[in-house]
Design a protein around this motif. Structure first.
Motif, mmCIF file in Angstrom:
data_model
loop_
_atom_site.group_PDB
_atom_site.id
_atom_site.type_symbol
_atom_site.label_atom_id
_atom_site.label_comp_id
_atom_site.label_asym_id
_atom_site.label_seq_id
_atom_site.Cartn_x
_atom_site.Cartn_y
_atom_site.Cartn_z
ATOM 1 N N LEU A 43 3.902 -16.353 -5.719
ATOM 2 C CA LEU A 43 4.993 -15.689 -5.017
ATOM 3 C C LEU A 43 5.213 -14.306 -5.597
ATOM 4 C CD1 LEU A 43 6.062 -18.910 -5.634
ATOM 5 C CD2 LEU A 43 7.663 -18.121 -3.919
ATOM 6 N N VAL A 44 5.789 -13.429 -4.777
ATOM 7 C CA VAL A 44 6.161 -12.093 -5.241
ATOM 8 C C VAL A 44 7.507 -11.739 -4.608
ATOM 9 C CG1 VAL A 44 4.876 -10.893 -3.408
ATOM 10 C CG2 VAL A 44 5.380 -9.703 -5.548
ATOM 11 N N ARG A 45 8.328 -11.006 -5.348
ATOM 12 C CA ARG A 45 9.656 -10.599 -4.873
ATOM 13 C C ARG A 45 9.769 -9.085 -4.900
ATOM 14 N NH1 ARG A 45 13.947 -8.277 -7.156
ATOM 15 N NH2 ARG A 45 15.978 -8.601 -6.191
ATOM 16 N N PHE A 46 10.403 -8.527 -3.842
ATOM 17 C CA PHE A 46 10.720 -7.107 -3.763
ATOM 18 C C PHE A 46 12.215 -6.982 -3.543
ATOM 19 C CE2 PHE A 46 6.308 -7.444 -2.488
ATOM 20 C CZ PHE A 46 5.716 -6.487 -3.282
ATOM 21 N N GLY A 47 12.855 -6.132 -4.343
ATOM 22 C CA GLY A 47 14.289 -5.935 -4.230
ATOM 23 C C GLY A 47 14.640 -4.969 -3.113
ATOM 24 N N PRO A 48 15.923 -4.898 -2.749
ATOM 25 C CA PRO A 48 16.371 -3.940 -1.737
ATOM 26 C C PRO A 48 15.952 -2.520 -2.134
ATOM 27 C CG PRO A 48 18.135 -5.469 -2.276
ATOM 28 C CD PRO A 48 17.036 -5.703 -3.265
ATOM 29 N N GLY A 49 15.448 -1.762 -1.174
ATOM 30 C CA GLY A 49 15.039 -0.383 -1.417
ATOM 31 C C GLY A 49 13.669 -0.225 -2.051
ATOM 32 N N GLU A 50 13.009 -1.314 -2.402
ATOM 33 C CA GLU A 50 11.699 -1.263 -3.047
ATOM 34 C C GLU A 50 10.601 -1.218 -1.971
ATOM 35 O OE1 GLU A 50 9.573 -3.626 -6.760
ATOM 36 O OE2 GLU A 50 11.422 -4.410 -5.904
ATOM 37 N N PHE A 51 9.786 -0.168 -2.007
ATOM 38 C CA PHE A 51 8.730 0.002 -1.010
ATOM 39 C C PHE A 51 7.559 -0.932 -1.287
ATOM 40 C CE2 PHE A 51 10.924 3.823 0.157
ATOM 41 C CZ PHE A 51 10.547 4.046 1.474
ATOM 42 N N GLN A 52 6.961 -1.465 -0.195
ATOM 43 C CA GLN A 52 5.786 -2.319 -0.295
ATOM 44 C C GLN A 52 5.123 -2.446 1.068
ATOM 45 O OE1 GLN A 52 5.552 -5.448 1.321
ATOM 46 N NE2 GLN A 52 7.668 -5.828 1.849
ATOM 47 N N ARG A 53 3.850 -2.803 1.039
ATOM 48 C CA ARG A 53 3.111 -3.199 2.239
ATOM 49 C C ARG A 53 1.960 -4.088 1.798
ATOM 50 N NH1 ARG A 53 -0.189 0.019 6.995
ATOM 51 N NH2 ARG A 53 -0.172 -1.765 8.426
ATOM 52 N N SER A 54 1.805 -5.187 2.506
ATOM 53 C CA SER A 54 0.735 -6.133 2.176
ATOM 54 C C SER A 54 -0.457 -5.946 3.099
ATOM 55 C CB SER A 54 1.243 -7.564 2.332
ATOM 56 O OG SER A 54 1.397 -7.852 3.713
ATOM 57 N N ARG A 55 -1.619 -6.360 2.600
ATOM 58 C CA ARG A 55 -2.846 -6.460 3.403
ATOM 59 C C ARG A 55 -3.619 -7.673 2.903
ATOM 60 N NH1 ARG A 55 -3.700 -2.780 7.031
ATOM 61 N NH2 ARG A 55 -3.106 -0.641 6.714
ATOM 62 N N ASN A 56 -4.242 -8.367 3.838
ATOM 63 C CA ASN A 56 -5.144 -9.439 3.455
ATOM 64 C C ASN A 56 -6.445 -8.778 3.031
ATOM 65 O OD1 ASN A 56 -6.972 -11.492 3.203
ATOM 66 N ND2 ASN A 56 -6.532 -12.446 5.160
ATOM 67 N N THR A 57 -6.689 -8.724 1.742
ATOM 68 C CA THR A 57 -7.883 -8.081 1.201
ATOM 69 C C THR A 57 -8.979 -9.095 0.895
ATOM 70 O OG1 THR A 57 -6.893 -8.178 -1.004
ATOM 71 C CG2 THR A 57 -6.646 -6.116 0.228
ATOM 72 N N GLY A 58 -8.708 -10.359 1.208
ATOM 73 C CA GLY A 58 -9.694 -11.393 0.947
ATOM 74 C C GLY A 58 -10.660 -11.563 2.111
ATOM 75 N N ASP A 59 -11.509 -12.571 1.994
ATOM 76 C CA ASP A 59 -12.518 -12.862 3.011
ATOM 77 C C ASP A 59 -12.112 -13.997 3.933
ATOM 78 O OD1 ASP A 59 -14.210 -10.921 1.926
ATOM 79 O OD2 ASP A 59 -15.104 -12.354 0.529
ATOM 80 N N GLU A 60 -10.960 -14.608 3.682
ATOM 81 C CA GLU A 60 -10.521 -15.739 4.495
ATOM 82 C C GLU A 60 -9.124 -15.483 5.039
ATOM 83 O OE1 GLU A 60 -8.686 -18.981 1.566
ATOM 84 O OE2 GLU A 60 -10.726 -18.420 0.967
#
Length: 155
Positions: free
Chosen positions: A81-98
Motif C-alpha cells: 500500500l501507499v498513502r498520499f496526503g492532501p496536496g501531495e502530487f502523484q500519478r501512477s502507471r502500470n510499469t509491469g508486464d501484467e
C-alpha cells in the motif's frame, strides 16, 4: 450494511481498462472508493495531480504500479500500500508486464480542488490541465488550460 459484487459493476470511462466507481454503489458518504484493472502503461489518473482536501491510499492487489512523486518514482508491488496526503502530487502507471489490480481509497470523499498537470506539446512543457466530459458524453477529455489543446482522450 451494504454489499456489492464487482461482477455487477459497469466500467466507467477513464485512464484504465477497467474502472469501477464503488463509492455510490456502496452508498459511501465519507470515503471515495475505486477499483482498477490496469494494462501495462495505463494509469489510475488523468495526469500528475493533487487533491486539496483528500488523502489517498492505493492497495495493489496484483501487478505493480510506479508512482511519480515530487521526490522520486516509487514502485508499489502486489500486497503493498501507499498513502498520499492532501496536496501531495502523484500519478501512477502500470510499469509491469501484467495487469495490475488496484483499490484506491480517498477521504474525505469531497477532494476539494484537484490540480492536474500534463505535458502539452503545443506549450512545450508540463502545464495545468482540466478534465471534462466530451460534448456527446462518450469520452473524457484532458485539456491544457494555457492553449486549449486536448492532450488526453479516454473512451
Amino acid at each position: 450494511m451494504h454489499t456489492v459484487s464487482l461482477a455487477d459493476q459497469h466500467s466507467r470511462m477513464g485512464p484504465a481498462s477497467t474502472v469501477y466507481a464503488l463509492t455510490d454503489a456502496l452508498g459511501a458518504s465519507d470515503l471515495a472508493l475505486n477499483y482498477y484493472e490496469l494494462e501495462p502503461g495505463e494509469s489510475t489518473a488523468y495526469g500528475y495531480h493533487s487533491h486539496e482536501n483528500q488523502e489517498e491510499i492505493f492497495y495493489v492487489q496484483s501487478g505493480e504500479l510506479t508512482f511519480r512523486t515530487a521526490d522520486d518514482d516509487v514502485t508499489v508491488g502486489a500486497g503493498e500500500l501507499v498513502r498520499f496526503g492532501p496536496g501531495e502530487f502523484q500519478r501512477s502507471r502500470n510499469t509491469g508486464d501484467e495487469t495490475a489490480v488496484v483499490l484506491a481509497m480517498g477521504a474525505p470523499q469531497d477532494a476539494g480542488e484537484t490540480v492536474t498537470r500534463r505535458e502539452c506539446a503545443d506549450c512545450g512543457g508540463e502545464t495545468l490541465h482540466e478534465v471534462e466530459l466530451g460534448d456527446d458524453g462518450d469520452e473524457v477529455l484532458v485539456r491544457c488550460r494555457d492553449c486549449g489543446e486536448i492532450t488526453g482522450r479516454y473512451e
